[in-house]
Design an enzyme around this catalytic site. Sequence first.
Site, PDB file in Angstrom:
ATOM      1  N   LYS A  54       0.833  -1.205   0.000  1.00 25.76           N
ATOM      2  CA  LYS A  54       0.000   0.000   0.000  1.00 25.76           C
ATOM      3  C   LYS A  54       0.871   1.259   0.000  1.00 25.76           C
ATOM      4  O   LYS A  54       0.551   2.243  -0.678  1.00 25.76           O
ATOM      5  CB  LYS A  54      -0.941  -0.031   1.201  1.00 25.76           C
ATOM      6  CG  LYS A  54      -2.035  -1.095   1.047  1.00 25.76           C
ATOM      7  CD  LYS A  54      -2.686  -1.488   2.345  1.00 25.76           C
ATOM      8  CE  LYS A  54      -3.649  -2.656   2.139  1.00 25.76           C
ATOM      9  NZ  LYS A  54      -4.167  -3.219   3.388  1.00 25.76           N
ATOM     10  N   GLN A  98      -4.498  -2.028   9.717  1.00 28.97           N
ATOM     11  CA  GLN A  98      -4.298  -3.305   9.041  1.00 28.97           C
ATOM     12  C   GLN A  98      -4.925  -4.439   9.846  1.00 28.97           C
ATOM     13  O   GLN A  98      -4.674  -4.598  11.032  1.00 28.97           O
ATOM     14  CB  GLN A  98      -2.793  -3.568   8.848  1.00 28.97           C
ATOM     15  CG  GLN A  98      -2.473  -4.853   8.117  1.00 28.97           C
ATOM     16  CD  GLN A  98      -3.049  -4.883   6.710  1.00 28.97           C
ATOM     17  OE1 GLN A  98      -2.931  -3.921   5.961  1.00 28.97           O
ATOM     18  NE2 GLN A  98      -3.673  -5.996   6.351  1.00 28.97           N
ATOM     19  N   ASP A 121     -10.985   2.927   4.336  1.00 29.68           N
ATOM     20  CA  ASP A 121     -11.058   1.475   4.188  1.00 29.68           C
ATOM     21  C   ASP A 121     -12.472   0.956   4.447  1.00 29.68           C
ATOM     22  O   ASP A 121     -12.744  -0.234   4.310  1.00 29.68           O
ATOM     23  CB  ASP A 121     -10.072   0.805   5.163  1.00 29.68           C
ATOM     24  CG  ASP A 121      -9.682  -0.603   4.734  1.00 29.68           C
ATOM     25  OD1 ASP A 121      -9.756  -0.913   3.528  1.00 29.68           O
ATOM     26  OD2 ASP A 121      -9.300  -1.408   5.607  1.00 29.68           O
TER      27      ASP A 121
END
Length: 291
Positions: A54, A98, A121
């Site tokens: 990323k 994450q 996200d």
Amino acid sequence: MTAQILDGRAVAAGILDDVKHDVGEFIKEYGRVPVLATVLVGDDPASHTYVRMKANRCRDVGMNSRRIELDASITTETLVNQIRELSEDPEVDGILLQHPVPDHIDERAAFEAIAPSKDVDGVTRTSFAMMAFDEGGFASATPGGIMALLDAYDIPLAGKHAVVVGRSPILGKPVGMLLLARDATVTYCHSRTADLAEQVARADVVVAAAGRPELIRGEWIKPGAVVVDAGYADNRGDVEFEAAAERASYITPVPGGVGPMTIATLLAQTIRAARAHETARQNSAIPARNQ
């Protein structure tokens, strides 16, 4: 029948080209670089790989990536406080925690510490609700990427029967809502569904998101169905690929299908968040008219 490959790498590359252009225009207009903050807890090798990928894509499109690494032994409170600091930081446009975090941490509490305006996200309850009610907000990145991939191949969804195998709050549940919003009839299944084979066999579109390698057998696939494999474990997806590809009309490979689309969607939503933040700042700077 041999299925056509849904090439996530190629489609994602096109999206990232658009993001790179948008980032360049944003920098010219506002004089700053958009920032995505990534929070990584612990030493899981796969998580480190994903975060590094990323960061690389951020660099490719001209964004800054701020990486926060925390020890696996931290408490939920410490993690929540760290994320709240990022939520309040005016230089940060998007926040990615994450997944997964260590078992002792309340992941949901950590997700909810992300400001909705920075939830690029799409993991908070607010983002899920706004997505489900079609009121804007940010889609969960993987489901959003799946929809963009289907659109890139002009795959019709209205009136189709879609079976989602998986019920996680950041993948299975939201992708079902997105499919429903496109007028598909959606059935949710999971690893404990008693008649899973029969359910899959009736599907025009199968989204496999259970996280169990080759849970979906090739012979279950209805001839001509579209198969989207969102699983990933040791380079193996949730679908028995070779056998499924002999029956499906379209299928995603693992890797190279859904994964690249997730990152592309994440960055597309980050530049969108950055623009929204600048618009909000400009609006707040306009003095109210005298009443």
